[in-house]
Design a protein around this motif. Structure first.
Motif, mmCIF file in Angstrom:
data_model
loop_
_atom_site.group_PDB
_atom_site.id
_atom_site.type_symbol
_atom_site.label_atom_id
_atom_site.label_comp_id
_atom_site.label_asym_id
_atom_site.label_seq_id
_atom_site.Cartn_x
_atom_site.Cartn_y
_atom_site.Cartn_z
ATOM 1 N N GLN A 169 0.784 -1.231 0.000
ATOM 2 C CA GLN A 169 0.000 0.000 0.000
ATOM 3 C C GLN A 169 0.820 1.286 0.000
ATOM 4 N N VAL A 170 2.057 1.250 0.455
ATOM 5 C CA VAL A 170 2.884 2.462 0.382
ATOM 6 C C VAL A 170 3.095 2.898 -1.071
ATOM 7 N N PRO A 171 3.450 2.002 -2.015
ATOM 8 C CA PRO A 171 3.573 2.449 -3.414
ATOM 9 C C PRO A 171 2.264 2.994 -3.979
ATOM 10 N N VAL A 172 1.126 2.384 -3.620
ATOM 11 C CA VAL A 172 -0.165 2.883 -4.094
ATOM 12 C C VAL A 172 -0.409 4.288 -3.555
ATOM 13 N N TYR A 173 -0.198 4.453 -2.265
ATOM 14 C CA TYR A 173 -0.430 5.740 -1.601
ATOM 15 C C TYR A 173 0.422 6.846 -2.223
ATOM 16 N N VAL A 174 1.710 6.590 -2.369
ATOM 17 C CA VAL A 174 2.614 7.625 -2.883
ATOM 18 C C VAL A 174 2.347 7.893 -4.358
ATOM 19 N N SER A 175 2.073 6.845 -5.140
ATOM 20 C CA SER A 175 1.833 7.052 -6.578
ATOM 21 C C SER A 175 0.564 7.855 -6.820
ATOM 22 N N GLU A 176 -0.445 7.713 -5.961
ATOM 23 C CA GLU A 176 -1.693 8.461 -6.134
ATOM 24 C C GLU A 176 -1.574 9.909 -5.674
ATOM 25 N N LEU A 177 -0.549 10.223 -4.911
ATOM 26 C CA LEU A 177 -0.323 11.602 -4.476
ATOM 27 C C LEU A 177 0.669 12.343 -5.373
ATOM 28 N N ALA A 178 1.616 11.637 -5.960
ATOM 29 C CA ALA A 178 2.739 12.284 -6.631
ATOM 30 C C ALA A 178 2.361 12.869 -7.980
ATOM 31 N N PRO A 179 2.958 14.016 -8.359
ATOM 32 C CA PRO A 179 2.832 14.505 -9.742
ATOM 33 C C PRO A 179 3.459 13.481 -10.695
ATOM 34 N N PRO A 180 2.936 13.324 -11.907
ATOM 35 C CA PRO A 180 3.461 12.294 -12.814
ATOM 36 C C PRO A 180 4.954 12.389 -13.076
ATOM 37 N N SER A 181 5.523 13.605 -13.156
ATOM 38 C CA SER A 181 6.945 13.740 -13.458
ATOM 39 C C SER A 181 7.830 13.337 -12.291
ATOM 40 N N LYS A 182 7.250 13.191 -11.096
ATOM 41 C CA LYS A 182 8.028 12.795 -9.918
ATOM 42 C C LYS A 182 7.602 11.429 -9.395
ATOM 43 N N ARG A 183 6.635 10.802 -10.056
ATOM 44 C CA ARG A 183 6.054 9.573 -9.512
ATOM 45 C C ARG A 183 7.099 8.463 -9.376
ATOM 46 N N GLY A 184 7.915 8.272 -10.401
ATOM 47 C CA GLY A 184 8.932 7.231 -10.321
ATOM 48 C C GLY A 184 9.921 7.495 -9.211
ATOM 49 N N ARG A 185 10.303 8.757 -9.061
ATOM 50 C CA ARG A 185 11.287 9.106 -8.036
ATOM 51 C C ARG A 185 10.768 8.829 -6.635
ATOM 52 N N VAL A 186 9.545 9.257 -6.364
ATOM 53 C CA VAL A 186 9.049 9.132 -4.991
ATOM 54 C C VAL A 186 8.612 7.699 -4.666
ATOM 55 N N VAL A 187 8.042 6.986 -5.656
ATOM 56 C CA VAL A 187 7.692 5.586 -5.390
ATOM 57 C C VAL A 187 8.961 4.752 -5.292
ATOM 58 N N GLY A 188 9.967 5.092 -6.089
ATOM 59 C CA GLY A 188 11.256 4.393 -6.001
ATOM 60 C C GLY A 188 11.939 4.591 -4.670
ATOM 61 N N ALA A 189 11.568 5.647 -3.953
ATOM 62 C CA ALA A 189 12.136 5.858 -2.622
ATOM 63 C C ALA A 189 11.783 4.720 -1.676
ATOM 64 N N GLN A 190 10.716 3.969 -1.999
ATOM 65 C CA GLN A 190 10.401 2.773 -1.208
ATOM 66 C C GLN A 190 11.596 1.818 -1.208
ATOM 67 N N GLN A 191 12.186 1.592 -2.392
ATOM 68 C CA GLN A 191 13.341 0.702 -2.476
ATOM 69 C C GLN A 191 14.535 1.303 -1.748
ATOM 70 N N TRP A 192 14.708 2.626 -1.837
ATOM 71 C CA TRP A 192 15.826 3.271 -1.144
ATOM 72 C C TRP A 192 15.661 3.107 0.367
ATOM 73 N N ALA A 193 14.423 3.211 0.847
ATOM 74 C CA ALA A 193 14.174 3.004 2.274
ATOM 75 C C ALA A 193 14.501 1.569 2.676
ATOM 76 N N ILE A 194 14.197 0.615 1.796
ATOM 77 C CA ILE A 194 14.559 -0.777 2.080
ATOM 78 C C ILE A 194 16.072 -0.904 2.220
ATOM 79 N N THR A 195 16.815 -0.279 1.306
ATOM 80 C CA THR A 195 18.278 -0.384 1.363
ATOM 81 C C THR A 195 18.833 0.266 2.623
ATOM 82 N N TRP A 196 18.251 1.404 3.036
ATOM 83 C CA TRP A 196 18.690 2.049 4.278
ATOM 84 C C TRP A 196 18.353 1.185 5.485
ATOM 85 N N GLY A 197 17.165 0.571 5.466
ATOM 86 C CA GLY A 197 16.799 -0.319 6.567
ATOM 87 C C GLY A 197 17.771 -1.478 6.693
#
Length: 532
Positions: A133-161
């Motif tokens: 649900q985090v990717p769904v939530y962020v993708s539905e909020l993000a502007p299209p030109s930033k959608r990949g960047r902000v949804v991809g931050a999910q993977q970056w958070a995984i790597t930091w974790g």
């Protein structure tokens, strides 16, 4: 209420960090004497006196312990679709936070292997909910030109974790007794608590609000996130209009259900979303994360040297993911998937060749008591195996890692998005479960041939992506719907980054707005229906 999309993303993707915490809390601990002696099933007696040589759980049991988390995640991902559609994206993620804390308490207090498995299974339910649900939530909020960047931050958070928990676990490995693993397993509750309270200050998804007929709230959230509160901004009004048309059309023509995903119009999208997640697992990346100490043990590393060398790949993972966050919306989705699969296949085949040519069976008891029997490689070829492993991680981090979370939410219409992403994420976790269970016995039974299997998977996924995976970058979620309605071949689709940037910046005139509305999937399908 917070409206900056980057702040919203930074808080919400902590849900991805929970998965990262779980990966390294196991990978860093399973090789320590404290863990192996407390959960010992081998011939040596338990003890913490510095003299006992414990072999830990059997390889098949260790596979079960590791696999219990993705097993729970499969169940959590299924449930997340219902939770999200009923109570909203935010609330479903908060429910996941509560479940995570319950599981962490059980894991931290584990008295035996059974209790550890149950706690990790409950943790997995939480990870399944949040990862879906985090990717769904962020993708539905993000502007299209930033959608990949902000949804991809999910993977970056995984790597930091992964990185943070690995070093916490590594530091705690110097503690004598059971605190060496109980402390890191208890500390992993903290990000979930922070996520729960942080979500209170974030807006709900505007598309979910629209689905519930809360149009004023939907308009306010779009304005807050896309135009700093300007309710009359051209892009906000156009987005609101497209969402309204889509919701009204969907409501008038069909009901959303899991069964609709298996009908002809949706089946191709479902197949693409499901295989995006399946292939991300079959790259072998999470195997490398869970069992990297096994792999480096085969290469002759042991003790602190093994743990430190393993941590380097986690640093590479964090660093290389940054490239995706910066450039993924310009690169698109197809190109990173194709390049990533090709490079990963190369490193897998290279490792298989090195192991087969220069390796030999390990002595009885395995390498560094990691497995009953295994494989070993020494000298320069061993260093080459380590280098190829690092290159494999560097190839995955900016490609399949973030894109596997970005891509599925972009494929589906609003009425089905929550349920569809739940199914695609389920496929991720069921394969994660299978691989977690399969790999320890595989290293025992087929040894270096494990690399050949994953190399073939990477080769196959590159071919599959080229012919079947269309480009979604630079399009609104409603325009993606139009692309599928037109049945455009995947290899003919392209990134439309600059066009969407102009629209978001207000560089859109009445003629272009009218054309976009005329070409919307709602109007197209209605027109086709009249003519048929």
């Amino acid at each position: 209420m917070i409206g900056n999309i980057y702040v919203i993303t930074a808080i919400s993707v902590i849900g991805g960090g929970l998965f990262g915490f779980d990966i390294s809390s196991m990978s860093a601990i399973l090789g320590t004497k404290q863990y192996k002696c407390y959960f010992n099933q081998g011939p040596h007696g338990p003890g913490f006196d510095g003299e006992s040589d414990c072999s830990g759980p059997r390889s098949d049991v260790q596979g079960g312990i590791t696999a219990s988390m993705p097993g729970g995640s499969f169940l959590g991902a299924i449930a997340s679709g219902f939770l999200s559609d009923i109570w909203g994206r935010k609330t479903s993620i908060q429910i996941g936070c509560i479940i995570w804390c319950i599981g962490s308490i059980l894991v931290c207090a584990s008295q035996n292997i059974g209790m550890l498995v149950v706690g990790r299974f409950i943790n997995g339910i939480a990870v399944g909910i949040c990862s879906a649900q985090v990717p769904v939530y962020v993708s539905e909020l993000a502007p299209p030109s930033k959608r990949g960047r902000v949804v991809g931050a999910q993977q970056w958070a995984i790597t930091w974790g992964i990185l943070i928990m690995f070093y916490i676990s590594y530091g705690c490995s110097y503690i004598n007794g059971v605190a060496a693993f109980r402390v890191p397993w208890g500390l992993q509750m903290l990000p979930a608590i922070g996520l729960y309270f942080g979500l209170i200050f974030l807006p709900e998804s505007p598309r979910w609000l629209a689905k519930k007929d809360r149009w004023d709230d939907c308009h306010s959230v779009l304005a807050l996130v896309h135009s700093k509160g300007d309710m009359n901004a051209p892009f906000v009004l156009l987005e609101l209009s497209e969402i309204r048309e889509m919701v009204e059309f969907e409501r008038a023509n069909r009901d959303a259900s899991f069964l609709e995903l298996f009908k002809p119009k949706m089946l191709n999208r479902l197949h693409i979303g499901v295989f995006t997640q399946i292939w991300s697992q079959l790259t072998g990346m999470n195997v490398m994360m869970y069992y990297i100490t096994y792999v480096f043990g085969m290469a002759g590393l042991s003790g602190d040297t093994n743990l430190i060398a393993s941590s380097i790949q986690y640093v590479i993972n964090v660093g290389m993911t940054i490239f995706a966050l910066v450039y993924i919306d310009r690169w698109g989705r197809r190109l990173p998937l194709l390049i990533g699969a090709t490079l990963m296949a190369t490193w897998m085949y290279a490792n298989a060749g090195l192991m087969a040519t220069y390796g030999s069976p390990a002595p009885p008891g395995g390498v560094d008591h990691v497995a009953e029997e295994s494989w070993q490689i020494k000298g320069a070829p061993a260093r080459a195996v380590i280098a190829c492993t690092y290159l494999f991680v560097a190839s995955f981090a900016p490609t399949w890692g973030p894109v596997s979370w970005i891509y599925p939410p972009e494929l589906f219409p609003l009425r089905l998005r929550g349920k569809a992403v739940a199914i695609t994420t389920c496929s991720n976790w069921i394969f994660n479960f299978a691989l977690s269970y399969f790999v320890p016995p595989a290293f025992v039974n087929i040894q270096w041939k494990v690399y050949i299997i994953f190399g073939v998977f990477c080769t196959t996924m590159a071919i599959h992506v080229f012919f079947m995976f269309p480009e979604t970058s630079g399009k609104t979620l409603e325009e993606v719907e139009q692309m599928f309605e037109h049945h455009i071949p995947a290899w003919k689709t392209k990134v439309e980054f600059q066009k969407i940037r102009r629209a978001e910046g207000g560089e859109i005139d009445d003629k272009e707005a009218a054309m976009r509305r005329q070409e919307s999937p709602v109007r197209m399908e209605a027109t086709e229906g009249k003519g048929s």
